[in-house]
Enzyme design. Structure first.
Site, mmCIF file in Angstrom:
data_model
loop_
_atom_site.group_PDB
_atom_site.id
_atom_site.type_symbol
_atom_site.label_atom_id
_atom_site.label_comp_id
_atom_site.label_asym_id
_atom_site.label_seq_id
_atom_site.Cartn_x
_atom_site.Cartn_y
_atom_site.Cartn_z
ATOM 1 C CD GLU A 1 15.928 -9.955 20.170
ATOM 2 O OE1 GLU A 1 16.655 -10.122 19.160
ATOM 3 O OE2 GLU A 1 14.798 -9.465 20.094
ATOM 4 C CG ASP B 1 -14.229 -5.366 -0.674
ATOM 5 O OD1 ASP B 1 -13.838 -4.224 -0.383
ATOM 6 O OD2 ASP B 1 -14.789 -6.135 0.138
ATOM 7 C CB CYS C 1 15.635 -9.413 10.053
ATOM 8 S SG CYS C 1 16.495 -8.218 11.094
ATOM 9 C CG HIS D 1 13.684 -6.265 7.311
ATOM 10 N ND1 HIS D 1 12.816 -7.203 7.809
ATOM 11 C CD2 HIS D 1 14.403 -5.822 8.359
ATOM 12 C CE1 HIS D 1 12.993 -7.316 9.123
ATOM 13 N NE2 HIS D 1 13.954 -6.491 9.478
ATOM 14 N N GLY E 1 -8.677 1.481 3.142
ATOM 15 C CA GLY E 1 -7.955 1.468 1.874
ATOM 16 C C GLY E 1 -7.512 2.839 1.420
ATOM 17 C CE LYS E 2 -7.463 7.125 6.036
ATOM 18 N NZ LYS E 2 -8.272 6.277 6.913
ATOM 19 N N GLY E 3 -4.644 4.217 1.979
ATOM 20 C CA GLY E 3 -3.260 4.112 1.508
ATOM 21 C C GLY E 3 -3.203 3.618 0.074
ATOM 22 N NE ARG F 1 18.293 -1.810 20.167
ATOM 23 C CZ ARG F 1 16.998 -1.560 20.304
ATOM 24 N NH1 ARG F 1 16.173 -2.526 20.628
ATOM 25 N NH2 ARG F 1 16.528 -0.357 20.102
ATOM 26 C CD GLU G 1 10.947 -7.845 4.766
ATOM 27 O OE1 GLU G 1 11.914 -8.378 4.187
ATOM 28 O OE2 GLU G 1 10.819 -7.838 6.004
ATOM 29 C CG ASP H 1 -1.336 3.723 4.713
ATOM 30 O OD1 ASP H 1 -1.780 2.723 4.114
ATOM 31 O OD2 ASP H 1 -1.946 4.314 5.609
ATOM 32 C CE LYS I 1 -28.974 9.351 6.927
ATOM 33 N NZ LYS I 1 -29.448 10.649 6.398
HETATM 34 N N1 GLN Z 1 15.391 -9.019 17.144
HETATM 35 C C1 GLN Z 1 16.471 -9.007 16.229
HETATM 36 C C2 GLN Z 1 17.377 -7.810 16.427
HETATM 37 O O1 GLN Z 1 17.006 -6.850 17.031
HETATM 38 C C3 GLN Z 1 15.966 -9.063 14.792
HETATM 39 C C4 GLN Z 1 15.144 -7.878 14.411
HETATM 40 C C5 GLN Z 1 14.295 -8.115 13.195
HETATM 41 O O2 GLN Z 1 14.035 -9.254 12.814
HETATM 42 N N2 GLN Z 1 13.836 -7.072 12.566
HETATM 43 O O3 GLN Z 1 18.482 -7.798 15.978
#
Ligand code: GLN
Length: 553
Positions: free
Chosen positions: A391, A228, A368, A518, A5-7, A470, A520, A60, A177
């Protein structure tokens, strides 16, 4: 040790210093030889966090952003690989002509330089040294910090040791310890801890505080209990109950700039801890089990984004981490997420999950790979194509997801993806548009700080999200997909006119949206990511629709 939990502790201290009115940034030191986390296995190291400026970093840094609430640059991550690389480049260039280039002072100077560079303009910089005290690979960093101490003065540097106090089952007693040993190892390297944060299952009692006080010669006031907690967002509140902020400022000899106000934060935490509703979400992914353990760290940012969205909707989220390779019944879930991913394993399971969500009107959020596979699913089952991403199947007939010709051949795997922030122009009146309504202003300011390669040609409604991929939606299939009802609701338009699909959605579905980005990576407790908030709202709505109303008596 790693994972203690340092982060979160670092991020929490940063948040506390901010609450007293100080600008604070944080640096993560990773003593591995990789130049970044991009080539690490997520099951070993947890998720790769991607910064706006395209860094692939240890998770982190994600906690720093989630707590501190502003984008942190890839320069705030220092790895052994990076410093060696720079040093060798400098040596080859002739920067050190005549000198013997050595660990000390050259490597340590480079480390100090990097810390100073990113601290510029901030009141405080927190430097988190990863790994475990006593590790061989930490030594140059410890040395660099010691030398920084000499430069800035002992009064301007505070050392916080984060230790773990185990309670072995057979003994039933908390052991100090390992902490004593950690203190000794730290002192051997010339660094004397000013504060000790004691991570453990439960709070530290006075007997053990006294033991550590005697051993380490630091006042028990500065021995902070870090038990915790159910939510990481409780940690700064917990530290503040022990007045960590004031104690730190006192140690620095600095007066607070303002009185902290934790009301909004505490309110969100209380919504996480005592939610009035609950929804269940299936996260259909790949990197789920390692040996006998399930590792949720490989999807940590998604998990945290769900927590943020949950807090905003006063709702708990029960997240089921589902291994896509194991064909699971998804009927009990209020929503389905297919997260980012690479390669072929679990792909069929992910596509089935998307089909299930689409056909059964279950809220779907694709991130993604979750967008790319949604396009594959739609192409196959709605448009009747023989489709896949190249892919997984390079010679498939309908290459709906493909490497674009201008991308050329990938020569190196490290940092060669489309990485970091890119702007997307959002289609008026789309689901994406309504979800992002409240962030459009913030993002239109953000793009003024981004280079043209990241903004492209922008129009009125522009949003910025972080990318790491990609492959792209193949423009040759756009008109067919749109004809059959898939709406491309966001585009990144490059200055050469190339348009990259950023968002897709199905208007006839209650909530089906997927993005090449992403989101997130831009969610924090006080500013949840719009797609996640919308998704949770849709899950709540679905639940109300599914749960039959009480029969009228
Ligand atoms: N594998 C896919 C790509 O390279 C999606 C990558 C991902 O989901 N971050 O485009």
């Amino acid at each position: 040790m790693s994972g203690v939990g340092k982060g979160v502790a670092t991020a929490s201290i940063g948040k506390i210093l901010q609450s007293y009115g100080f600008s604070t940034t944080a640096v993560k030191i990773d003593p591995y030889i990789n130049c970044d986390a991009g080539t690490l296995r997520p099951t070993e190291h947890g998720e790769v966090w991607v910064t706006l400026d395209g860094g692939e970093i240890d998770q982190d840094l994600g906690n720093y952003e989630r707590f501190l609430g502003f984008p942190i640059s890839k320069r705030n991550n220092i790895t052994t690989g990076q410093v060696f690389r720079t040093l060798i480049e400098k040596e080859r260039r002739g920067d050190f002509l005549g000198q013997t280039v050595q660990l000390i002072p050259h490597l340590t100077d480079e480390i100090k330089l990097r810390i100073k560079e990113v601290s510029d303009g901030f009141d405080f910089v927190l430097v988190e040294i990863g790994g475990t005290v006593g590790d061989y690979e930490n030594v140059p960093f410890m040395f660099a910090i010691k030398s920084l101490e000499r430069e800035v003065g002992r009064e301007n540097i505070v050392y916080v040791l984060i230790t773990y106090l185990p309670i072995p089952d057979n003994v039933g007693e908390m052991k100090t310890k390992p902490t004593q040993t950690a203190i000794r190892l730290m002192v051997e390297q010339g660094l004397v801890p000013d504060f000790i944060l004691c991570r453990a299952k439960v709070s530290l009692d006075d007997v053990r505080k006294k033991k550590i006080e005697t051993y380490a010669n630091i006042s028990s006031d500065n021995i902070i209990s870090a038990p915790d907690v159910s939510s990481i967002y409780e940690v700064p509140l917990n530290f503040e109950k022990q007045e960590l902020g004031l104690k730190l400022l006192k140690r620095f000899g600095i007066k607070q700039k303002k009185k902290p106000n934790w009301d909004v934060w505490a309110d969100s935490v209380s919504k996480i801890l005592h939610p009035s509703k609950i929804v269940s979400v299936a996260l259909v992914g790949k990197y789920v089990t390692v040996g006998d353990f399930t590792l949720k760290d490989s999807y940590i940012s998604i998990h945290e984004s769900l927590v943020h969205a949950g807090a905003a909707n006063d709702c708990a989220i029960s997240v089921a981490f589902i291994d896509a390779s194991e064909g699971v019944d998804l009927s009990g879930f209020d929503g389905i997420i297919v997260p980012g991913g690479f390669g072929s394993s679990g792909v069929d399971g992910k596509i089935s999950a998307i089909k299930f969500a689409r056909e059964n009107k279950v809220p779907y959020l694709g991130l993604c790979y979750g967008m790319q596979l949604a396009v594959v699913e739609y192409s196959r089952n709605v448009c009747g194509l023989s489709a896949h991403t190249t892919e997984v199947e390079p010679s498939v007939k309908d290459k709906v997801i493909d490497i674009l010709p201008e991308q050329g051949v990938v020569k190196e795997k490290g940092a060669s993806m489309r990485l970091g922030a890119y702007a997307a122009n959002i289609l008026q009146n789309s689901l994406a548009h309504s979800l992002y309504a409240r962030r459009l202003k913030e993002d239109s300011e953000l793009i003024t700080k981004l280079p043209i390669e990241r903004t492209g040609i922008i129009s009125k409604n522009v949003v910025v999200e972080v990318h790491r991929h990609r492959y792209e939606l193949n423009p040759a299939y756009l008109s067919l997909l749109e004809e059959r009802g898939l709406v491309i609701s966001g585009w990144h338009e490059r200055t050469d006119g190339t348009k990259l699909a950023e968002f897709v959605e199905i208007p006839s579905h209650p909530f089906f949206i997927a993005t090449q980005a992403h989101p997130e990576f831009r969610s924090s407790l006080l500013h949840p990511a719009p797609l996640f908030s919308g998704f949770i709202k849709a899950c709540l709505l679905k639940k109300q629709l599914v749960v039959p109303a009480e029969p009228v008596k």
